[in-house]
Design an enzyme around this catalytic site. Structure first.
Site, PDB file in Angstrom:
ATOM      1  N   GLU A   1       3.376 -28.987  80.410  1.00 34.54           N
ATOM      2  CA  GLU A   1       1.919 -28.505  80.096  1.00 34.54           C
ATOM      3  C   GLU A   1       1.751 -27.007  80.226  1.00 34.54           C
ATOM      4  O   GLU A   1       2.270 -26.650  81.399  1.00 34.54           O
ATOM      5  CB  GLU A   1       0.741 -29.457  80.810  1.00 34.54           C
TER       6      GLU A   1
ATOM      7  N   HIS B   1      -5.405 -32.549  78.419  1.00 38.31           N
ATOM      8  CA  HIS B   1      -5.535 -32.797  79.927  1.00 38.31           C
ATOM      9  C   HIS B   1      -7.092 -32.514  80.257  1.00 38.31           C
ATOM     10  O   HIS B   1      -7.338 -32.057  81.318  1.00 38.31           O
ATOM     11  CB  HIS B   1      -4.806 -31.966  80.705  1.00 38.31           C
TER      12      HIS B   1
END
Length: 334
Positions: free
Chosen positions: A261, A280
């Site tokens: 990420e 997220h």
């Protein structure tokens, strides 16, 4: 005056609580580690929503508390913090409902191909309704992997609202223990995968949980099933998942977390049409952000005042903690 550094943006209530208690709040100029490195040297406390490696702890000789904005602490070097006497606090229940709602949303969006339907509608492709298979979740089987707060709440939502049958596999659930909410405990992950129409992951990321869904596990899944992950990206082998999605063995996936990420360019899952992706944000409703920021701030104040906070990652390390440099702060607290 003690100093608290906020590494990434949080709800304003967190800074407000700290300032009103007499703490100087400094916001990192950017969300990355380089920006944090510039201002952490004088910090007595830090609030992080991302990683905090050992090197940054070593660069902050006054640091006496780390507040993790969320539940999972796998991106913080907790063992190093403990070795330096720095308590790590977290917020295990502040965003539970938000994450469970998001998991339910991903289940529905994937089953009904909401993203693809939206794109088709915008393009005037009205034949989408005749061409794409959609299915209802009502009466289907939801498999929950892990039995923490979020998994339990999702179980209750799915069973009550959608009349889903729920099966649970969790190594931490005693062999003679029955989960509440009308769920059924199964003895093995294989049994859960074999019988579930939707599999939702709710485990922390550790060495023994990494790639819980690997190639072999995905091959055991019921044909046409859905995979949901709002927990940690490393729980799934993304390459194996992409292969299963391309082959049509898996109907679809709803993913809020990823092995890397932000999601890198060329990600194996980003180009697949049967995947719903979110960045997220499962725990990022305004209500959850406010509750999480509040819990972080209140626990920091507890540590600075010499009081044991509500949610320590390692409570046994409390008696070995580093003492705050601002020794008179505790005297000023009510």
């Amino acid at each position: 005056m003690p100093i608290c550094v906020i590494a990434q943006p949080i709800h304003p209530i967190g800074a407000q609580i700290l300032r009103e208690a007499g703490v100087e709040v400094r916001q990192s100029p950017g969300p990355g580690l380089d920006s944090l490195r510039e201002i952490i040297a004088e910090a007595d406390a830090v609030i992080v929503r991302d990683s905090l490696p050992a090197a940054l702890m070593d660069a902050a000789p006054r640091l006496c508390v780390i507040a993790n904005h969320g539940t999972g602490t796998d991106k913080i070097d907790v063992s190093h913090a403990e070795s330096k006497g720095i308590p790590v606090v977290f917020t295990p229940d502040a965003n539970v409902r938000s994450v469970a709602e998001h998991a339910l949303m991903l289940m529905l969006a994937t089953a009904r191909q909401a993203v693809q339907a939206d794109a088709a509608t915008r393009k005037g492709h009205w034949r989408f309704k005749y061409e794409q298979p959609l299915f209802s979740l009502c009466g289907k089987t939801l498999g929950i992997v892990g039995w923490g707060r979020t998994g339990r709440l999702l179980c209750d939502m799915a069973a009550r609202a959608l009349d889903m049958r729920v099966v649970v596999w969790s190594p931490s659930l005693p062999a003679d223990g029955l989960p509440p909410s009308g769920a059924t405990r199964v003895d093995t992950l294989h049994e859960l995968l074999r019988t579930s129409d939707v599999v939702s992951l709710h485990r922390p990321l550790r060495g023994d949980t990494r790639h819980t869904l690997d190639k072999a596990a995905l091959e055991q899944m019921k044909p046409g099933a859905i995979v949901i992950n709002t927990s940690r990206g490393g729980l799934i082998d993304e390459s194996a998942l992409a292969d299963a999605l391309r082959d049509g063995r898996i109907y679809g996936a709803g993913l809020d977390v990823f092995e890397t990420e932000p999601l890198p360019a060329g990600s194996v899952v980003a180009g697949l049409p049967n995947v719903v992706l979110t960045p997220h944000v499962a725990g990022s409703t305004q209500e959850a952000l406010e509750a999480t920021a509040r819990q972080c701030a209140e626990q920091i104040l507890s540590v600075l005042a010499g009081r044991q906070p509500a949610h320590l990652v390692h409570p046994q390390a409390w008696d070995r903690r580093r003492q705050p440099a601002s020794s008179n702060f505790a005297e000023r607290q009510p």
